[in-house]
Design a protein around this motif. Structure first.
Motif, PDB file in Angstrom:
ATOM      1  N   ASN A  49       0.833  -1.206   0.000  1.00 47.42           N
ATOM      2  CA  ASN A  49       0.000   0.000   0.000  1.00 47.42           C
ATOM      3  C   ASN A  49       0.868   1.257   0.000  1.00 47.42           C
ATOM      4  O   ASN A  49       0.593   2.226  -0.721  1.00 47.42           O
ATOM      5  CB  ASN A  49      -0.927   0.008   1.223  1.00 47.42           C
ATOM      6  CG  ASN A  49      -2.024  -1.030   1.121  1.00 47.42           C
ATOM      7  OD1 ASN A  49      -2.389  -1.442   0.026  1.00 47.42           O
ATOM      8  ND2 ASN A  49      -2.540  -1.465   2.263  1.00 47.42           N
ATOM      9  N   THR A  50       1.905   1.250   0.827  1.00 44.79           N
ATOM     10  CA  THR A  50       2.809   2.409   0.878  1.00 44.79           C
ATOM     11  C   THR A  50       3.556   2.563  -0.437  1.00 44.79           C
ATOM     12  O   THR A  50       3.744   3.684  -0.932  1.00 44.79           O
ATOM     13  CB  THR A  50       3.813   2.253   2.038  1.00 44.79           C
ATOM     14  OG1 THR A  50       3.096   2.111   3.273  1.00 44.79           O
ATOM     15  CG2 THR A  50       4.737   3.462   2.116  1.00 44.79           C
ATOM     16  N   MET A  51       3.984   1.454  -1.023  1.00 46.70           N
ATOM     17  CA  MET A  51       4.683   1.516  -2.305  1.00 46.70           C
ATOM     18  C   MET A  51       3.773   2.095  -3.392  1.00 46.70           C
ATOM     19  O   MET A  51       4.224   2.858  -4.259  1.00 46.70           O
ATOM     20  CB  MET A  51       5.173   0.120  -2.698  1.00 46.70           C
ATOM     21  CG  MET A  51       6.294  -0.408  -1.796  1.00 46.70           C
ATOM     22  SD  MET A  51       6.662  -2.171  -2.052  1.00 46.70           S
ATOM     23  CE  MET A  51       7.532  -2.145  -3.606  1.00 46.70           C
ATOM     24  N   ALA A  52       2.494   1.758  -3.335  1.00 42.65           N
ATOM     25  CA  ALA A  52       1.545   2.304  -4.313  1.00 42.65           C
ATOM     26  C   ALA A  52       1.415   3.817  -4.149  1.00 42.65           C
ATOM     27  O   ALA A  52       1.322   4.557  -5.139  1.00 42.65           O
ATOM     28  CB  ALA A  52       0.184   1.632  -4.148  1.00 42.65           C
ATOM     29  N   ASP A  53       1.404   4.269  -2.891  1.00 39.83           N
ATOM     30  CA  ASP A  53       1.339   5.717  -2.644  1.00 39.83           C
ATOM     31  C   ASP A  53       2.590   6.419  -3.181  1.00 39.83           C
ATOM     32  O   ASP A  53       2.505   7.502  -3.765  1.00 39.83           O
ATOM     33  CB  ASP A  53       1.206   5.986  -1.142  1.00 39.83           C
ATOM     34  CG  ASP A  53      -0.139   5.534  -0.579  1.00 39.83           C
ATOM     35  OD1 ASP A  53      -1.087   5.388  -1.377  1.00 39.83           O
ATOM     36  OD2 ASP A  53      -0.217   5.317   0.652  1.00 39.83           O
ATOM     37  N   LEU A  54       3.747   5.813  -2.974  1.00 41.86           N
ATOM     38  CA  LEU A  54       5.006   6.400  -3.457  1.00 41.86           C
ATOM     39  C   LEU A  54       5.045   6.425  -4.985  1.00 41.86           C
ATOM     40  O   LEU A  54       5.548   7.372  -5.592  1.00 41.86           O
ATOM     41  CB  LEU A  54       6.198   5.603  -2.909  1.00 41.86           C
ATOM     42  CG  LEU A  54       6.430   5.702  -1.398  1.00 41.86           C
ATOM     43  CD1 LEU A  54       7.461   4.670  -0.943  1.00 41.86           C
ATOM     44  CD2 LEU A  54       6.898   7.112  -1.022  1.00 41.86           C
ATOM     45  N   ALA A  55       4.479   5.392  -5.589  1.00 40.29           N
ATOM     46  CA  ALA A  55       4.413   5.364  -7.057  1.00 40.29           C
ATOM     47  C   ALA A  55       3.484   6.450  -7.577  1.00 40.29           C
ATOM     48  O   ALA A  55       3.754   7.095  -8.599  1.00 40.29           O
ATOM     49  CB  ALA A  55       3.942   3.989  -7.529  1.00 40.29           C
ATOM     50  N   ALA A  56       2.380   6.688  -6.866  1.00 37.32           N
ATOM     51  CA  ALA A  56       1.441   7.740  -7.274  1.00 37.32           C
ATOM     52  C   ALA A  56       2.086   9.120  -7.212  1.00 37.32           C
ATOM     53  O   ALA A  56       1.705  10.027  -7.964  1.00 37.32           O
ATOM     54  CB  ALA A  56       0.198   7.689  -6.385  1.00 37.32           C
ATOM     55  N   LEU A  57       3.061   9.272  -6.322  1.00 31.00           N
ATOM     56  CA  LEU A  57       3.792  10.542  -6.219  1.00 31.00           C
ATOM     57  C   LEU A  57       4.886  10.669  -7.284  1.00 31.00           C
ATOM     58  O   LEU A  57       5.531  11.698  -7.403  1.00 31.00           O
ATOM     59  CB  LEU A  57       4.425  10.672  -4.831  1.00 31.00           C
ATOM     60  CG  LEU A  57       3.476  10.959  -3.657  1.00 31.00           C
ATOM     61  CD1 LEU A  57       4.224  10.846  -2.333  1.00 31.00           C
ATOM     62  CD2 LEU A  57       2.860  12.343  -3.809  1.00 31.00           C
ATOM     63  N   GLY A  58       5.103   9.595  -8.051  1.00 30.95           N
ATOM     64  CA  GLY A  58       6.132   9.629  -9.083  1.00 30.95           C
ATOM     65  C   GLY A  58       7.511   9.283  -8.583  1.00 30.95           C
ATOM     66  O   GLY A  58       8.502   9.510  -9.280  1.00 30.95           O
TER      67      GLY A  58
END
Length: 356
Positions: free
Chosen positions: A56-65
């Motif tokens: 979940n955290t990795m997905a958030d970091l990916a959304a931030l680019g």
């Protein structure tokens, strides 16, 4: 596959958990060159989170680019923006140990007193210790002049004889202005000899141009034209030399076909010497170490490479050149940054004792 960032992220966008996971991912990527999965992270010491929480955290970091996934089922790896954020905000740059400093000093100082040999060895040392290719931009010739003389060669050409204070002589063939009388050649030579004596071309050219523009120079029109033509031809000095060592080293850690293709494109970048020289000149115009990551510089937009550059100075504390390391974006930045900085200081200190 890459994720499109909504805006340029900052550390303020990350909470404590996100920062910790982001740091672990980037560090693991720099160590291995491989994408990092959530299960791998959950098994690391100090990470007390389940694979699902990490995903979940990795997905958030990916959304931030900040992260991307090279394949659908692969783990995550930092984007160029993620690497920049890590270097600027989370990287802890160390210092070189006494033994490593001594090794650099011994190898660079142990070369012959020829400047080209010294710079070539510095490039080899950098590439070897950093795990990339070493780059060194040689200084332009800055020796003080003693005498200038023009000799007619034909109706359209003149030979400029430049005698330097160190006793060396350079002959430069140049196109002469139309209808130039022999007296103008002597007048221009005497004028330049008086203005340049004890100074380099770089140091004196601006003042001479200003004097001619303001018509304070006691020169007729023909002699003024010859002087301006000479300064224009000589303003860049000799073509600046770029020394690159360690290309083969870039292949040592290549495993995947994708990496091999990037290295091939990096080799193409290294052949574009004029662009590399322009980059090093730009980086060398400021103080301290500079870092370019991937697409931050158009030269590396395809190969996705990183270059770490520092200027080096002569004994007058004037920047005369630049050196650095180029390689894949997973360079060990914490190690390479102080390595480049220290090597630049060693080269600057040794430069004045070397000979052209």
């Amino acid at each position: 596959m890459t994720d499109t960032p909504r805006s340029t992220p900052s550390l303020a966008d990350l909470d404590g958990r996100s920062r910790a996971i982001f740091r672990e991912i980037v560090q693991a990527y720099l160590d291995t060159g491989e994408p990092v999965g959530s299960r791998t992270l959950s098994q690391k010491d100090g990470v007390a989170l389940s694979p699902a929480s990490i995903r979940n955290t990795m997905a958030d970091l990916a959304a931030l680019g900040l992260l991307s996934a090279p394949h659908q089922s692969a783990g995550r790896m930092p984007t160029h923006a993620g690497l920049r954020l890590f270097v600027d905000g989370l990287l802890q740059v160390g210092d070189l140990g006494a033994e490593e400093r001594k090794s650099i000093e011994t190898r660079v100082a142990g070369t012959s007193r020829n400047i080209n040999d010294l710079l070539s060895e510095a490039s080899s040392v950098l590439g070897g210790l950093a795990g990339g290719a070493g780059l060194v931009l040689a200084p332009t010739r800055e020796a003080a002049l003693k005498h200038v003389e023009f000799v007619p060669m034909s109706a359209t050409e003149a030979l400029a004889i430049l005698v330097f204070a160190d006793g060396s002589v350079e002959n430069r063939l140049m196109t002469a202005p139309d209808g130039l009388p022999p007296a103008a050649l002597m007048e221009a030579g005497n004028y330049l000899s008086a203005r340049l004596k004890g100074r380099s071309l770089t140091e004196a050219s601006a003042a001479i141009r200003a004097e001619i523009a303001e018509r304070r120079a006691q020169l007729d029109e023909a002699a003024s034209a010859l002087v301006e033509k000479g300064l224009a031809d000589w303003s860049g000095g000799e073509a600046r030399s770029l020394i690159v060592r360690g290309r083969a080293r870039l292949l040592e850690s290549v495993e995947a076909t994708q990496d091999l293709e990037r290295i091939r494109m990096l080799f193409d970048d290294l052949e574009r010497k004029e662009d590399l020289i322009a980059l090093l000149e730009k980086a060398g115009s400021g103080q301290g170490v500079r870092l370019f990551i991937g697409a931050e510089n158009p030269l590396f937009s395809l190969s996705g490479s990183s270059v770490i550059v520092s200027p080096y100075m002569n004994e007058e504390k004037r920047i005369v050149g630049a050196l650095g390391v180029i390689g894949p974006t997973r360079l060990n930045y914490a190690r390479v940054i102080p390595l480049v900085d220290y090597t630049a200081r060693v080269v600057g200190r040794l430069l004045d004792g070397a000979k052209t």
